[in-house]
Design a protein around this motif. Structure first.
Motif, PDB file in Angstrom:
ATOM      1  N   GLY A  92       0.835  -1.439   0.049  1.00  0.00           N
ATOM      2  CA  GLY A  92      -0.420  -0.168  -0.348  1.00  0.00           C
ATOM      3  C   GLY A  92       0.969   0.877  -0.185  1.00  0.00           C
ATOM      4  N   GLU A  93       1.866   1.176   0.275  1.00  0.00           N
ATOM      5  CA  GLU A  93       2.776   2.319   0.643  1.00  0.00           C
ATOM      6  C   GLU A  93       4.392   1.970   1.163  1.00  0.00           C
ATOM      7  OE1 GLU A  93       2.655   6.993   3.078  1.00  0.00           O
ATOM      8  OE2 GLU A  93       0.801   5.248   3.223  1.00  0.00           O
ATOM      9  N   TYR A  94       5.281   2.558   1.278  1.00  0.00           N
ATOM     10  CA  TYR A  94       6.562   2.221   1.346  1.00  0.00           C
ATOM     11  C   TYR A  94       7.531   3.307   0.728  1.00  0.00           C
ATOM     12  CZ  TYR A  94       8.269   0.651  -3.431  1.00  0.00           C
ATOM     13  OH  TYR A  94       8.801   0.030  -3.954  1.00  0.00           O
ATOM     14  N   LYS A  95       8.339   3.401   1.733  1.00  0.00           N
ATOM     15  CA  LYS A  95       9.821   4.551   1.440  1.00  0.00           C
ATOM     16  C   LYS A  95      10.822   3.465   1.990  1.00  0.00           C
ATOM     17  CE  LYS A  95      11.528   8.768   3.518  1.00  0.00           C
ATOM     18  NZ  LYS A  95      11.318   9.619   4.748  1.00  0.00           N
ATOM     19  N   ASP A  96      12.066   3.896  -0.167  1.00  0.00           N
ATOM     20  CA  ASP A  96      12.664   3.133   0.741  1.00  0.00           C
ATOM     21  C   ASP A  96      13.944   3.746  -0.456  1.00  0.00           C
ATOM     22  OD1 ASP A  96      15.001   1.107   0.953  1.00  0.00           O
ATOM     23  OD2 ASP A  96      13.543  -1.017   0.234  1.00  0.00           O
ATOM     24  N   THR A  97      15.332   3.452  -0.326  1.00  0.00           N
ATOM     25  CA  THR A  97      16.432   3.735  -1.101  1.00  0.00           C
ATOM     26  C   THR A  97      16.502   2.645  -2.115  1.00  0.00           C
ATOM     27  OG1 THR A  97      17.199   4.875   1.291  1.00  0.00           O
ATOM     28  CG2 THR A  97      18.876   4.954  -0.648  1.00  0.00           C
ATOM     29  N   PHE A  98      17.283   2.870  -3.153  1.00  0.00           N
ATOM     30  CA  PHE A  98      17.064   2.170  -4.237  1.00  0.00           C
ATOM     31  C   PHE A  98      18.777   2.770  -4.994  1.00  0.00           C
ATOM     32  CE2 PHE A  98      12.299   2.507  -3.769  1.00  0.00           C
ATOM     33  CZ  PHE A  98      12.474   1.176  -3.647  1.00  0.00           C
ATOM     34  N   GLN A  99      19.953   2.252  -4.950  1.00  0.00           N
ATOM     35  CA  GLN A  99      20.959   1.828  -5.895  1.00  0.00           C
ATOM     36  C   GLN A  99      20.339   2.259  -7.772  1.00  0.00           C
ATOM     37  OE1 GLN A  99      23.832   1.478  -3.659  1.00  0.00           O
ATOM     38  NE2 GLN A  99      25.097   2.245  -4.906  1.00  0.00           N
ATOM     39  N   LEU A 100      21.090   3.325  -8.384  1.00  0.00           N
ATOM     40  CA  LEU A 100      21.151   3.160  -9.440  1.00  0.00           C
ATOM     41  C   LEU A 100      22.165   2.049 -10.425  1.00  0.00           C
ATOM     42  CD1 LEU A 100      21.785   7.055  -9.537  1.00  0.00           C
ATOM     43  CD2 LEU A 100      19.287   5.860 -10.047  1.00  0.00           C
ATOM     44  N   ASP A 101      21.108   1.780 -11.249  1.00  0.00           N
ATOM     45  CA  ASP A 101      21.739   1.387 -12.235  1.00  0.00           C
ATOM     46  C   ASP A 101      22.394   1.562 -12.955  1.00  0.00           C
ATOM     47  OD1 ASP A 101      20.819  -1.587 -10.705  1.00  0.00           O
ATOM     48  OD2 ASP A 101      19.416  -1.485 -11.830  1.00  0.00           O
ATOM     49  N   GLU A 102      23.561   0.612 -13.585  1.00  0.00           N
ATOM     50  CA  GLU A 102      24.431   1.596 -15.188  1.00  0.00           C
ATOM     51  C   GLU A 102      25.305   2.819 -14.690  1.00  0.00           C
ATOM     52  OE1 GLU A 102      21.116   1.789 -18.226  1.00  0.00           O
ATOM     53  OE2 GLU A 102      21.352  -0.272 -18.647  1.00  0.00           O
ATOM     54  N   ALA A 103      25.214   2.511 -13.229  1.00  0.00           N
ATOM     55  CA  ALA A 103      26.305   3.784 -12.968  1.00  0.00           C
ATOM     56  C   ALA A 103      27.340   3.557 -12.015  1.00  0.00           C
ATOM     57  CB  ALA A 103      25.325   5.072 -11.477  1.00  0.00           C
ATOM     58  N   LYS A 104      28.609   4.016 -11.607  1.00  0.00           N
ATOM     59  CA  LYS A 104      29.362   3.420 -10.705  1.00  0.00           C
ATOM     60  C   LYS A 104      29.068   3.975  -9.640  1.00  0.00           C
ATOM     61  CE  LYS A 104      32.990   4.936 -13.455  1.00  0.00           C
ATOM     62  NZ  LYS A 104      34.413   5.177 -13.856  1.00  0.00           N
ATOM     63  N   SER A 105      28.080   5.208  -9.134  1.00  0.00           N
ATOM     64  CA  SER A 105      27.568   5.312  -7.698  1.00  0.00           C
ATOM     65  C   SER A 105      26.612   5.789  -7.441  1.00  0.00           C
ATOM     66  CB  SER A 105      28.491   5.814  -7.129  1.00  0.00           C
ATOM     67  OG  SER A 105      28.609   6.847  -7.893  1.00  0.00           O
ATOM     68  N   GLY A 106      25.299   6.435  -6.738  1.00  0.00           N
ATOM     69  CA  GLY A 106      24.783   6.846  -6.727  1.00  0.00           C
ATOM     70  C   GLY A 106      23.503   6.383  -6.595  1.00  0.00           C
ATOM     71  N   ARG A 107      22.508   6.992  -5.188  1.00  0.00           N
ATOM     72  CA  ARG A 107      21.357   6.269  -5.335  1.00  0.00           C
ATOM     73  C   ARG A 107      20.461   7.166  -4.802  1.00  0.00           C
ATOM     74  NH1 ARG A 107      25.442   5.467  -1.533  1.00  0.00           N
ATOM     75  NH2 ARG A 107      24.591   7.374  -0.270  1.00  0.00           N
ATOM     76  N   LEU A 108      18.937   6.808  -5.002  1.00  0.00           N
ATOM     77  CA  LEU A 108      17.402   7.716  -5.342  1.00  0.00           C
ATOM     78  C   LEU A 108      16.890   7.055  -3.685  1.00  0.00           C
ATOM     79  CD1 LEU A 108      16.298   7.721  -8.580  1.00  0.00           C
ATOM     80  CD2 LEU A 108      17.177   9.446  -7.487  1.00  0.00           C
ATOM     81  N   ASN A 109      16.077   8.490  -3.428  1.00  0.00           N
ATOM     82  CA  ASN A 109      15.549   7.818  -2.172  1.00  0.00           C
ATOM     83  C   ASN A 109      14.136   8.315  -2.640  1.00  0.00           C
ATOM     84  OD1 ASN A 109      17.237   7.348  -0.533  1.00  0.00           O
ATOM     85  ND2 ASN A 109      17.814   9.914  -0.100  1.00  0.00           N
ATOM     86  N   LEU A 110      12.831   7.359  -2.498  1.00  0.00           N
ATOM     87  CA  LEU A 110      11.629   7.267  -3.195  1.00  0.00           C
ATOM     88  C   LEU A 110      10.976   7.082  -1.936  1.00  0.00           C
ATOM     89  CD1 LEU A 110      12.549   5.494  -6.183  1.00  0.00           C
ATOM     90  CD2 LEU A 110      12.541   8.104  -5.817  1.00  0.00           C
TER      91      LEU A 110
END
Length: 461
Positions: free
Chosen positions: A429-447
């Motif tokens: 129904g609802e969640y909050k999480d951090t996702f690693q970027l693919d096709e990249a050396k680094s980086g994360r998205l908070n959604l």
């Protein structure tokens, strides 16, 4: 496609007996005993097959130099007080480690007909798999009684969503591989599922759903093999992975990445062949009503995509009152998906100046709806806190793709992406999480994701 018939004209196993190289006993509670025997046989049989091809050619084919290694399983069940202390014996081939044989056309050369040798070997393998390979078993009654509970029965269904793969090994000299996946629990032609081919791509996205019958959740496993499509030539294996069904919690979706290896028997593979992303749901028969359907409170969940409706809504009763047929219905998961792009961290540097002006593009794959955040100038840890709403017509078959770009005056540079199915947000129904970027050396998205369902049901044809 090659053989029209195959018969034995001679069948003698020869004079060399099999050798048992190991014995193990598995106690099955108080109700039975399981004996596993390691067997090795390098025989001198005299076997001749009468082969008829679809081209109208008849061939006598000799089978020679059979070498077999495997594990046979004997189950003594149920245990009783009367001699010989068990009611029946079940036997099965628990594991086929090796089967080597030589084929020779009597008075000719088998290579004169391309593909005939492989077709015969495939037929033999399929016959073994279908007739005696565990969980198939033969039941031999020893004492009078009803032993139908020992026979092979389906115990549940496994729902598999083949989401994507990444970092696949390139098998092509020119361009990139054209990957497709073969998914199965039992390697029989009518039980194996094949995905579509994604051309010229080492990070393919399939988002395809398959359903399999489970017959023994304690020993069976799901196998995924990814191949490079070579057109008219034989496809080349990129890598494979397997999931033990006993590791799955019934009624709960398992979402994960599995590393690809060259050979499932040899797990020590240091080479990076890529990873495959799967969503799995095991539902034992008879427990469907114990799981909550996240799509609508009035329905029981049998899988992620199919619903069995009971009572007046989906059950048809025959005129004599004895037969009841349940009509399968397909659930169309419609709703509003709300995505808040909170922030990103440690984005990769793609600009020569060592800076970035990042923004995020949000794409619903199936409907191709798009939206994007504002640009945050000169920042590798941007904060957006922007919310976007999408009307989703078919949530179980759609995907959310978030691409991060660096805005430039004269263009844009790609920084990486995240690919999410909607399964988790539909279930939770609802969640909050951090996702690693693919096709990249680094980086994360908070959604932050939220789902507001509006389910629709329609009868399957």
């Amino acid at each position: 496609m090659i053989l029209s018939s195959l018969k034995f004209s001679r069948f003698t196993l020869g004079t060399v007996s099999p050798q048992f190289t190991g014995v193990s006993i598995i106690e099955d509670g108080a109700d039975g005993i399981t004996l596993e025997l390691e067997l090795q046989w390098d025989g001198n049989p005299s076997i001749i097959l009468d082969i008829n091809t679809r081209l109208g050619v008849a061939l006598p084919v000799q089978v020679k130099n059979i070498g077999f290694t495997g594990v046979f399983r004997l189950i003594f069940k149920p245990l009783v007080d009367e001699f010989p202390c068990f009611g029946a014996v079940c036997f099965s081939l628990r594991q086929k480690k090796k089967l080597d044989l030589t084929l020779k056309v009597v008075g000719g050369d088998i290579s004169t007909i391309p593909g005939i040798s492989d077709a015969i070997k495939d037929t033999i393998d399929n016959a073994i798999e279908d007739s005696i390979m565990w969980p198939v078993r033969k039941v031999i009654p020893i004492l009078p009684g009803d032993y139908s509970d020992l026979e092979l029965k389906p115990v549940g269904t496994l729902e598999v969503k083949l989401v994507q793969a990444k970092e696949l090994t390139n098998k092509d000299i020119i361009g990139k591989s054209d990957p497709f996946a073969v998914v199965y629990i039992r390697p029989l032609p009518n039980r194996m599922k094949t995905s579509k081919t994604i051309n010229n791509q080492l990070n393919p996205v399939w988002n395809e759903h398959f359903e399999f019958i489970v017959e023994d959740a304690s020993t069976q496993h799901l196998v995924v093999k990814i191949y490079d499509d070579e057109g008219l030539q034989a496809s080349e294996l990129i890598g494979c992975a397997q999931v033990q069904l006993r590791e799955l919690e019934p009624g709960k979706v398992k979402d994960g990445w599995w590393k690809l290896v060259k050979d499932l028997e040899l797990q020590r593979d240091t080479k990076n062949r890529g990873q495959v992303h799967l969503e799995l749901l095991y539902v034992p028969f008879g427990t469907e009503n114990g799981f909550t359907n996240p799509f609508a409170p009035k329905f029981s969940m049998t899988s992620l995509e199919k619903v069995l409706k009971s009572g007046v809504d989906g059950t048809e009763v025959a005129e004599n009152g004895n037969a009841v047929m349940q009509k399968k219905r397909e659930v169309i998961v419609r709703g509003v998906l709300s995505i808040t792009v909170i922030s990103a961290e440690d984005l990769p540097v793609v600009d020569l100046m060592g800076k970035a002006d990042p923004y995020v593009v949000l794409i619903l794959k199936k409907s191709e709806m798009r939206n994007k955040t504002r640009v945050v100038n000169d920042c590798l840890n941007p904060v957006w806190n922007q919310t976007f709403d999408f009307v989703v017509e078919d949530g179980l078959h759609d995907m959310l793709i978030l691409e991060v770009w660096d805005h430039d005056t004269f263009g844009k540079d790609y920084m990486g992406r995240c690919i999410l199915t909607l399964t988790r947000v539909i279930l939770e129904g609802e969640y909050k999480d951090t996702f690693q970027l693919d096709e990249a050396k680094s980086g994360r998205l908070n959604l932050h994701l939220k789902w507001m369902p509006q389910p629709i049901y329609r009868d399957r044809e």
